[in-house]
Write a protein that holds these residues in place. Structure first.
Motif, PDB file in Angstrom:
ATOM      1  N   VAL A 118       0.851  -1.190   0.000  1.00  9.81           N
ATOM      2  CA  VAL A 118       0.000   0.000   0.000  1.00  9.81           C
ATOM      3  C   VAL A 118       0.890   1.244   0.000  1.00  9.81           C
ATOM      4  N   GLN A 119       0.414   2.315  -0.617  1.00  9.61           N
ATOM      5  CA  GLN A 119       1.178   3.551  -0.696  1.00  9.61           C
ATOM      6  C   GLN A 119       0.723   4.584   0.325  1.00  9.61           C
ATOM      7  N   ILE A 120      -0.487   4.388   0.847  1.00  6.82           N
ATOM      8  CA  ILE A 120      -1.020   5.258   1.902  1.00  6.82           C
ATOM      9  C   ILE A 120      -1.349   4.363   3.091  1.00  6.82           C
ATOM     10  N   LEU A 121      -0.671   4.582   4.206  1.00  3.82           N
ATOM     11  CA  LEU A 121      -0.834   3.710   5.374  1.00  3.82           C
ATOM     12  C   LEU A 121      -1.383   4.520   6.536  1.00  3.82           C
ATOM     13  N   ILE A 122      -2.536   4.093   7.055  1.00  6.12           N
ATOM     14  CA  ILE A 122      -3.175   4.759   8.187  1.00  6.12           C
ATOM     15  C   ILE A 122      -2.950   3.904   9.433  1.00  6.12           C
ATOM     16  N   LEU A 123      -2.363   4.502  10.465  1.00  2.56           N
ATOM     17  CA  LEU A 123      -2.032   3.791  11.703  1.00  2.56           C
ATOM     18  C   LEU A 123      -2.832   4.388  12.850  1.00  2.56           C
ATOM     19  N   ASP A 124      -3.822   3.652  13.353  1.00  7.36           N
ATOM     20  CA  ASP A 124      -4.675   4.120  14.445  1.00  7.36           C
ATOM     21  C   ASP A 124      -4.192   3.492  15.746  1.00  7.36           C
ATOM     22  N   GLU A 125      -3.615   4.314  16.627  1.00  6.54           N
ATOM     23  CA  GLU A 125      -3.015   3.863  17.898  1.00  6.54           C
ATOM     24  C   GLU A 125      -2.022   2.720  17.628  1.00  6.54           C
ATOM     25  N   PRO A 126      -0.971   2.963  16.844  1.00  7.93           N
ATOM     26  CA  PRO A 126      -0.096   1.878  16.382  1.00  7.93           C
ATOM     27  C   PRO A 126       0.699   1.181  17.468  1.00  7.93           C
ATOM     28  N   THR A 127       0.876   1.812  18.644  1.00 11.64           N
ATOM     29  CA  THR A 127       1.689   1.171  19.687  1.00 11.64           C
ATOM     30  C   THR A 127       0.909   0.930  20.976  1.00 11.64           C
ATOM     31  N   ARG A 128      -0.424   0.943  20.908  1.00 13.67           N
ATOM     32  CA  ARG A 128      -1.218   0.710  22.121  1.00 13.67           C
ATOM     33  C   ARG A 128      -0.913  -0.681  22.692  1.00 13.67           C
ATOM     34  N   GLY A 129      -0.579  -0.716  23.985  1.00 11.33           N
ATOM     35  CA  GLY A 129      -0.311  -1.989  24.647  1.00 11.33           C
ATOM     36  C   GLY A 129       0.997  -2.646  24.240  1.00 11.33           C
ATOM     37  N   ILE A 130       1.919  -1.857  23.683  1.00  9.48           N
ATOM     38  CA  ILE A 130       3.183  -2.411  23.198  1.00  9.48           C
ATOM     39  C   ILE A 130       4.334  -1.882  24.053  1.00  9.48           C
ATOM     40  N   ASP A 131       5.305  -2.744  24.319  1.00 11.29           N
ATOM     41  CA  ASP A 131       6.405  -2.373  25.200  1.00 11.29           C
ATOM     42  C   ASP A 131       7.369  -1.403  24.535  1.00 11.29           C
ATOM     43  N   VAL A 132       8.256  -0.852  25.373  1.00 14.73           N
ATOM     44  CA  VAL A 132       9.130   0.233  24.931  1.00 14.73           C
ATOM     45  C   VAL A 132      10.082  -0.196  23.820  1.00 14.73           C
ATOM     46  N   GLY A 133      10.582  -1.431  23.853  1.00 11.27           N
ATOM     47  CA  GLY A 133      11.491  -1.898  22.814  1.00 11.27           C
ATOM     48  C   GLY A 133      10.801  -2.032  21.469  1.00 11.27           C
ATOM     49  N   ASN A 134       9.629  -2.667  21.469  1.00 11.81           N
ATOM     50  CA  ASN A 134       8.876  -2.819  20.220  1.00 11.81           C
ATOM     51  C   ASN A 134       8.362  -1.480  19.709  1.00 11.81           C
ATOM     52  N   LYS A 135       8.035  -0.576  20.641  1.00  7.14           N
ATOM     53  CA  LYS A 135       7.614   0.769  20.230  1.00  7.14           C
ATOM     54  C   LYS A 135       8.700   1.419  19.389  1.00  7.14           C
ATOM     55  N   GLN A 136       9.920   1.373  19.888  1.00  7.20           N
ATOM     56  CA  GLN A 136      11.003   2.021  19.160  1.00  7.20           C
ATOM     57  C   GLN A 136      11.204   1.397  17.790  1.00  7.20           C
ATOM     58  N   GLU A 137      11.079   0.073  17.709  1.00  6.45           N
ATOM     59  CA  GLU A 137      11.209  -0.603  16.421  1.00  6.45           C
ATOM     60  C   GLU A 137      10.134  -0.127  15.446  1.00  6.45           C
ATOM     61  N   ILE A 138       8.904   0.029  15.958  1.00  7.96           N
ATOM     62  CA  ILE A 138       7.803   0.468  15.096  1.00  7.96           C
ATOM     63  C   ILE A 138       8.003   1.917  14.663  1.00  7.96           C
ATOM     64  N   TYR A 139       8.494   2.774  15.582  1.00 12.10           N
ATOM     65  CA  TYR A 139       8.774   4.164  15.205  1.00 12.10           C
ATOM     66  C   TYR A 139       9.807   4.232  14.077  1.00 12.10           C
ATOM     67  N   HIS A 140      10.861   3.439  14.191  1.00 10.20           N
ATOM     68  CA  HIS A 140      11.900   3.443  13.164  1.00 10.20           C
ATOM     69  C   HIS A 140      11.357   2.870  11.856  1.00 10.20           C
ATOM     70  N   LEU A 141      10.482   1.874  11.946  1.00  8.33           N
ATOM     71  CA  LEU A 141       9.869   1.319  10.736  1.00  8.33           C
ATOM     72  C   LEU A 141       8.997   2.365  10.043  1.00  8.33           C
ATOM     73  N   ILE A 142       8.207   3.113  10.828  1.00  9.53           N
ATOM     74  CA  ILE A 142       7.362   4.167  10.255  1.00  9.53           C
ATOM     75  C   ILE A 142       8.230   5.199   9.539  1.00  9.53           C
ATOM     76  N   GLY A 143       9.355   5.551  10.179  1.00 11.23           N
ATOM     77  CA  GLY A 143      10.277   6.508   9.556  1.00 11.23           C
ATOM     78  C   GLY A 143      10.829   6.004   8.232  1.00 11.23           C
ATOM     79  N   LYS A 144      11.216   4.717   8.186  1.00 16.14           N
ATOM     80  CA  LYS A 144      11.751   4.134   6.954  1.00 16.14           C
ATOM     81  C   LYS A 144      10.692   4.100   5.851  1.00 16.14           C
ATOM     82  N   LEU A 145       9.462   3.787   6.234  1.00 18.39           N
ATOM     83  CA  LEU A 145       8.381   3.743   5.248  1.00 18.39           C
ATOM     84  C   LEU A 145       8.148   5.127   4.642  1.00 18.39           C
ATOM     85  N   ALA A 146       8.208   6.160   5.495  1.00 17.81           N
ATOM     86  CA  ALA A 146       8.045   7.527   4.993  1.00 17.81           C
ATOM     87  C   ALA A 146       9.207   7.894   4.066  1.00 17.81           C
ATOM     88  N   GLU A 147      10.423   7.511   4.447  1.00 19.43           N
ATOM     89  CA  GLU A 147      11.590   7.793   3.603  1.00 19.43           C
ATOM     90  C   GLU A 147      11.469   7.123   2.242  1.00 19.43           C
TER      91      GLU A 147
END
Length: 499
Positions: free
Chosen positions: A417-446
């Motif tokens: 998909v070229q347009i990705l909507i993330l609704d509460e993408p890290t709800r209930g997720i621990d700090v390590g996985n949160k950071q991984e998801i943040y970096h993934l979101i950044g890479k997808l935008a890049e």
């Protein structure tokens, strides 16, 4: 140590819980002291959920002993756990929406001796419990009419009605806004003042410093350490939880915006009124606002999950008709829902089936799935997203919350998909996985993908996004650029103080 003088209410001794091929808890021993608020911390998969299920009697330990008020048990049942004074409040609500507050509080309990329910007595008894929490909720109100925060309070009152000495709170603030969280903190402190002992589980580490006396950390099913909260820093807690230093939480990235990927014009639905905005390729756009502001409703309108009343949607400058989710997917739009268990994944199906479900045509030769293509796509997502699993055939229900969320992301990334909507993408997720998801979101935008993020966590919303649209009561009230971000300003617009 100051805790050595305190009375031990709960003691877990050498607790093990084994499943086929997995050791969920490995020789865990810990004490909980009477009258304290103990934070139980750890990444998803650390063993927290298994431990509280053992304490509440949902599962039996493979080895070890549970001691409560000095009496030893090899295992408990839900009824025996309640009978000795243990109660639990879980992340997902267990309320009957068509019943009143009072009926929910005493559901399954006998309040009067007759066969006919005495509504007046029921309401009076419920009011006594509610007053202990020092909040205002009418016992006669239907639960369906309550806000999310009020429903959480009813859950607490429901637990309190059984007169427990010990309450477990599992991610109690996950669905709440910042203002509502402060109300909950007041309730936790009030319960503590009444002599009730609390285990408090949260991935939001800032909360720990506001409510907890002590923190116990689990990692990979093992007990790591116990620390007085006043003596430990947030970075130290993170190090104990993940076993390594984390880099910068929110990634720096190269911002190279392209043309408009998505344009919304005068979009209205049941809870939104004439919303317009543009989203560029390579941009991360945040949707801010309090619970009930219409953020989720807006993204559901864009995705075709709800019916629109008015408005037009353009993808890459071309007007498109989106009447159902399949129309959105065909136009390159994916939605990671805030409720992944209900709307994001098929829990009883495998990781492989979940990831490939939207791309069956892509991996099939005619009517037959090409196993090599399937394996290539699934292995690619598991490796790139670092999904922790022994096999791609593992059922999603057996994964931690963070890994379940990664499966949802993998499904849409496989769909390209070229347009990705993330609704509460890290709800209930621990700090390590949160950071991984943040970096993934950044890479997808890049890589040029256009991204919308809805989040109730202020730090997350301001940290990951490039631009912010704030909603209030279903209407667009303010647009903020990154350089203008401040928590105070966002809250003032989100609360309707300024418009």
């Amino acid at each position: 140590m100051e805790n050595e003088k305190k009375e031990v209410l709960l003691s877990l001794k050498n607790i093990k819980k084994m499943y086929p091929g997995v050791v969920a808890l490995d020789d865990v021993s810990l004490d909980v002291y009477k009258g304290e608020v103990l934070a139980l911390l750890g990444e998803n998969g650390a063993g927290k959920s298994t431990l509280i299920k053992i304490v509440t009697g949902a599962i039996t330990p493979s080895e070890g002993t549970i001691e409560f008020k000095g009496k030893a048990y090899k295992g408990l049942t839900p009824s025996s756990s309640q009978s000795i004074g243990i109660a639990a409040i879980y992340q997902e609500f267990t309320l009957a929406s068509t019943l009143t507050v009072a009926e929910n509080i005493f559901l399954g309990q006998r309040v009067n001796n007759g066969q006919i329910i005495d509504k007046k007595k029921l309401n009076n008894e419920a009011l006594k419990v509610i007053k202990r929490l020092k909040v205002e909720i009418k016992p006669s109100a239907l639960v369906s009419s309550l806000s999310v925060a009020q429903k959480q309070i009813v859950e607490i009152a429901k637990a309190l009605s059984k007169n427990p000495e010990f309450i477990i709170m599992d991610e109690p603030t996950a669905p709440l806004t910042d203002n509502e969280v402060e109300t909950l903190f007041g309730i936790v402190n009030e319960l503590k003042a009444q002599g009730i002992t609390i285990i408090y589980i949260s991935h939001r580490l800032d909360e720990i410093y506001k409510v907890a006396d002590r923190a116990v950390i689990l990692r990979d099913g093992k007990y790591i350490t116990s620390q007085l909260v006043k003596d430990v820093t947030k970075d130290q807690l993170i190090f104990y939880m993940v076993g390594r230093e984390l880099n910068k939480t929110f990634p720096n990235r190269i911002k190279n915006y392209g043309e408009n990927a998505l344009s919304v014009r005068d979009l209205s639905g049941a809870k939104n009124d004439k919303i317009s905005f543009d989203l560029k390729k390579g941009e991360i756009l945040g949707l801010g606002g309090l619970v009930g502001a219409g953020r989720t409703e807006l993204v559901r309108l864009i995705f075709g999950a709800d019916d629109k009343k008015t408005g037009e949607i353009y993808v890459n400058g071309k007007k498109v008709e989106i009447k159902r989710p399949w129309d959105a997917v065909k136009n390159g739009i994916g939605l990671v829902s805030e409720d992944r268990k209900e709307l994001g994944v098929l829990l009883r199906m495998s990781i492989a089936h979940n990831i490939t479900l939207p791309i069956l045509k892509k991996i099939s030769d005619g009517l037959i799935i090409n196993k090599d293509k399937e394996k290539h796509e699934v292995d690619k997502q598991i490796n790139e997203l670092k999904i922790k699993t022994p096999t791609s055939n593992q059922k999603v229900v057996n994964l931690s919350g963070g890994n379940q969320q990664k499966v949802v992301l993998g499904k849409w990334l496989a769909s390209d998909v070229q347009i990705l909507i993330l609704d509460e993408p890290t709800r209930g997720i621990d700090v390590g996985n949160k950071q991984e998801i943040y970096h993934l979101i950044g890479k997808l935008a890049e890589s040029g993908k256009a991204i919308i993020v809805v989040s109730s966590e202020m730090e997350e919303l301001l940290g990951i996004t490039d631009r912010l649209l704030i909603l209030y009561e279903g209407k667009f009230v303010k647009e903020l650029q990154k350089e203008d971000y401040s928590q105070e300003l966002v809250l003032r617009y989100a609360s309707g103080e300024i418009q």
